[in-house]
Design a protein around this motif. Structure first.
Motif, PDB file in Angstrom:
ATOM      1  N   GLU A   1      36.855  34.249  42.135  1.00  0.00           N
ATOM      2  CA  GLU A   1      36.903  35.552  42.809  1.00  0.00           C
ATOM      3  C   GLU A   1      37.577  36.583  41.903  1.00  0.00           C
ATOM      4  OE1 GLU A   1      35.846  36.294  46.057  1.00  0.00           O
ATOM      5  OE2 GLU A   1      34.988  34.274  46.128  1.00  0.00           O
ATOM      6  N   TYR A   2      36.953  37.776  41.796  1.00  0.00           N
ATOM      7  CA  TYR A   2      37.533  38.847  40.996  1.00  0.00           C
ATOM      8  C   TYR A   2      38.875  39.264  41.594  1.00  0.00           C
ATOM      9  CZ  TYR A   2      38.333  43.413  38.901  1.00  0.00           C
ATOM     10  OH  TYR A   2      38.892  44.474  38.242  1.00  0.00           O
ATOM     11  N   THR A   3      39.848  39.476  40.712  1.00  0.00           N
ATOM     12  CA  THR A   3      41.160  39.960  41.128  1.00  0.00           C
ATOM     13  C   THR A   3      41.678  40.943  40.087  1.00  0.00           C
ATOM     14  OG1 THR A   3      43.354  39.313  41.927  1.00  0.00           O
ATOM     15  CG2 THR A   3      42.509  38.132  40.005  1.00  0.00           C
ATOM     16  N   SER A   4      42.572  41.815  40.514  1.00  0.00           N
ATOM     17  CA  SER A   4      43.208  42.733  39.583  1.00  0.00           C
ATOM     18  C   SER A   4      44.574  43.101  40.143  1.00  0.00           C
ATOM     19  CB  SER A   4      42.365  44.000  39.383  1.00  0.00           C
ATOM     20  OG  SER A   4      42.275  44.738  40.583  1.00  0.00           O
ATOM     21  N   GLY A   5      45.390  43.649  39.294  1.00  0.00           N
ATOM     22  CA  GLY A   5      46.721  44.060  39.733  1.00  0.00           C
ATOM     23  C   GLY A   5      47.374  44.917  38.676  1.00  0.00           C
ATOM     24  N   ARG A   6      48.533  45.450  39.031  1.00  0.00           N
ATOM     25  CA  ARG A   6      49.271  46.277  38.091  1.00  0.00           C
ATOM     26  C   ARG A   6      50.753  46.193  38.397  1.00  0.00           C
ATOM     27  NH1 ARG A   6      49.785  52.054  39.940  1.00  0.00           N
ATOM     28  NH2 ARG A   6      49.386  51.947  42.150  1.00  0.00           N
ATOM     29  N   GLY A   7      51.532  46.634  37.448  1.00  0.00           N
ATOM     30  CA  GLY A   7      52.977  46.635  37.601  1.00  0.00           C
ATOM     31  C   GLY A   7      53.602  47.451  36.487  1.00  0.00           C
ATOM     32  N   ARG A   8      54.911  47.316  36.363  1.00  0.00           N
ATOM     33  CA  ARG A   8      55.649  48.068  35.349  1.00  0.00           C
ATOM     34  C   ARG A   8      56.084  47.148  34.221  1.00  0.00           C
ATOM     35  NH1 ARG A   8      60.111  51.001  38.930  1.00  0.00           N
ATOM     36  NH2 ARG A   8      60.420  48.843  39.526  1.00  0.00           N
TER      37      ARG A   8
ATOM     38  N   LYS B   1      41.116  33.447  34.968  1.00  0.00           N
ATOM     39  CA  LYS B   1      40.077  33.243  33.949  1.00  0.00           C
ATOM     40  C   LYS B   1      39.540  34.596  33.472  1.00  0.00           C
ATOM     41  CE  LYS B   1      40.162  28.783  34.519  1.00  0.00           C
ATOM     42  NZ  LYS B   1      40.961  27.990  33.619  1.00  0.00           N
ATOM     43  N   ASN B   2      39.212  34.646  32.178  1.00  0.00           N
ATOM     44  CA  ASN B   2      38.659  35.853  31.559  1.00  0.00           C
ATOM     45  C   ASN B   2      39.554  37.072  31.799  1.00  0.00           C
ATOM     46  OD1 ASN B   2      36.316  34.475  30.631  1.00  0.00           O
ATOM     47  ND2 ASN B   2      35.491  34.616  32.696  1.00  0.00           N
ATOM     48  N   GLU B   3      40.852  36.854  31.794  1.00  0.00           N
ATOM     49  CA  GLU B   3      41.775  37.951  32.056  1.00  0.00           C
ATOM     50  C   GLU B   3      41.688  39.021  30.973  1.00  0.00           C
ATOM     51  OE1 GLU B   3      46.477  38.839  32.927  1.00  0.00           O
ATOM     52  OE2 GLU B   3      45.954  37.198  31.583  1.00  0.00           O
ATOM     53  N   ASN B   4      41.728  40.266  31.403  1.00  0.00           N
ATOM     54  CA  ASN B   4      41.854  41.415  30.520  1.00  0.00           C
ATOM     55  C   ASN B   4      43.164  42.104  30.877  1.00  0.00           C
ATOM     56  OD1 ASN B   4      40.911  43.447  28.584  1.00  0.00           O
ATOM     57  ND2 ASN B   4      40.833  44.758  30.373  1.00  0.00           N
ATOM     58  N   TYR B   5      43.993  42.377  29.863  1.00  0.00           N
ATOM     59  CA  TYR B   5      45.307  42.980  30.055  1.00  0.00           C
ATOM     60  C   TYR B   5      45.320  44.323  29.333  1.00  0.00           C
ATOM     61  CZ  TYR B   5      50.438  43.274  30.105  1.00  0.00           C
ATOM     62  OH  TYR B   5      51.742  43.673  30.304  1.00  0.00           O
ATOM     63  N   GLU B   6      45.831  45.360  29.994  1.00  0.00           N
ATOM     64  CA  GLU B   6      45.866  46.692  29.406  1.00  0.00           C
ATOM     65  C   GLU B   6      47.214  47.354  29.662  1.00  0.00           C
ATOM     66  OE1 GLU B   6      42.662  48.905  31.166  1.00  0.00           O
ATOM     67  OE2 GLU B   6      41.135  47.484  30.467  1.00  0.00           O
TER      68      GLU B   6
ATOM     69  N   TYR C   1      45.905  44.248  34.912  1.00  0.00           N
ATOM     70  CA  TYR C   1      45.171  43.042  34.546  1.00  0.00           C
ATOM     71  C   TYR C   1      44.006  42.868  35.511  1.00  0.00           C
ATOM     72  CZ  TYR C   1      47.156  40.593  38.542  1.00  0.00           C
ATOM     73  OH  TYR C   1      47.490  40.219  39.810  1.00  0.00           O
ATOM     74  N   GLU C   2      42.988  42.187  35.024  1.00  0.00           N
ATOM     75  CA  GLU C   2      41.861  41.819  35.868  1.00  0.00           C
ATOM     76  C   GLU C   2      41.287  40.519  35.347  1.00  0.00           C
ATOM     77  OE1 GLU C   2      38.697  44.678  35.630  1.00  0.00           O
ATOM     78  OE2 GLU C   2      38.886  44.864  33.457  1.00  0.00           O
ATOM     79  N   GLY C   3      40.672  39.779  36.234  1.00  0.00           N
ATOM     80  CA  GLY C   3      40.060  38.509  35.877  1.00  0.00           C
ATOM     81  C   GLY C   3      39.582  37.805  37.130  1.00  0.00           C
ATOM     82  N   TYR C   4      39.428  36.487  37.028  1.00  0.00           N
ATOM     83  CA  TYR C   4      38.890  35.704  38.134  1.00  0.00           C
ATOM     84  C   TYR C   4      39.825  34.546  38.470  1.00  0.00           C
ATOM     85  CZ  TYR C   4      34.728  38.392  37.304  1.00  0.00           C
ATOM     86  OH  TYR C   4      33.858  39.443  37.169  1.00  0.00           O
ATOM     87  N   VAL C   5      40.178  34.450  39.742  1.00  0.00           N
ATOM     88  CA  VAL C   5      40.974  33.332  40.252  1.00  0.00           C
ATOM     89  C   VAL C   5      40.089  32.588  41.238  1.00  0.00           C
ATOM     90  CG1 VAL C   5      43.028  32.662  41.562  1.00  0.00           C
ATOM     91  CG2 VAL C   5      43.152  34.581  39.955  1.00  0.00           C
TER      92      VAL C   5
END
Length: 119
Positions: A88-95, A54-59, A81-85
Motif C-alpha cells: 500500500e502506498y504511504t507517505s509522511g513528513r516531519g522535521r 519498499k521503494n522509499e523516496n526521501y526528500e 518520504y513515500e513508498g509502499y508498506v
C-alpha cells in the motif's frame, strides 16, 4: 550545500555502504523512537526502514542553513518520504536537523535529529 544533496542521494540508493560514505565515524542520530549512537545502530535502523517501506523516496524541502562555517554547517528542513508498506502506498513528513563537519576535504554528517510535525 552539496553535502545535503549527496546525503539524500545516498539515502535513496537504499544501500548503507553509500550512506556510510557521508557519515562521520562518531555520528549520532535522534529518531522519533530511538537514539542511534554507533554506525552499526544507524545501519540497522536504516536497513529496517528500507525493509519496511519498499521503494522509499526521501526528500528535503524548505532547507534552511542556520550555520555555514569553514568546518561546520547546520541545516533544518521538512523531510518527506513515500513508498509502499505491505503493498500500500504511504507517505509522511516531519522535521529534520542535520549537522555536518568538515574532515580534511570531506563534509560528513555527524548528527541528525528527526521528529514529527507539531500538532
Amino acid at each position: 550545500m552539496d553535502i545535503l544533496k549527496s546525503y539524500i542521494k545516498a539515502t535513496n540508493t537504499h544501500r548503507f555502504e553509500e550512506v556510510k560514505k557521508v557519515l562521520h565515524p562518531n555520528a549520532k542520530y535522534f529518531f522519533g523512537d530511538k537514539t542511534c549512537q554507533t554506525i552499526e545502530e544507524i545501519q540497522a535502523y536504516f536497513e529496517n526502514a528500507w525493509d519496511l517501506v519498499k521503494n522509499e523516496n526521501y526528500e528535503a524541502h524548505g532547507v534552511e542553513w542556520l550555520v555555514k562555517k569553514e568546518h561546520s554547517a547546520t541545516c533544518t528542513y521538512t523531510y518527506f518520504y513515500e513508498g509502499y508498506v505491505n503493498g500500500e502506498y504511504t507517505s509522511g513528513r516531519g522535521r529534520a536537523t542535520n549537522v555536518f563537519v568538515k574532515e580534511g576535504n570531506d563534509w560528513l554528517l555527524i548528527h541528525e535529529h528527526l521528529s514529527g510535525m507539531p500538532g
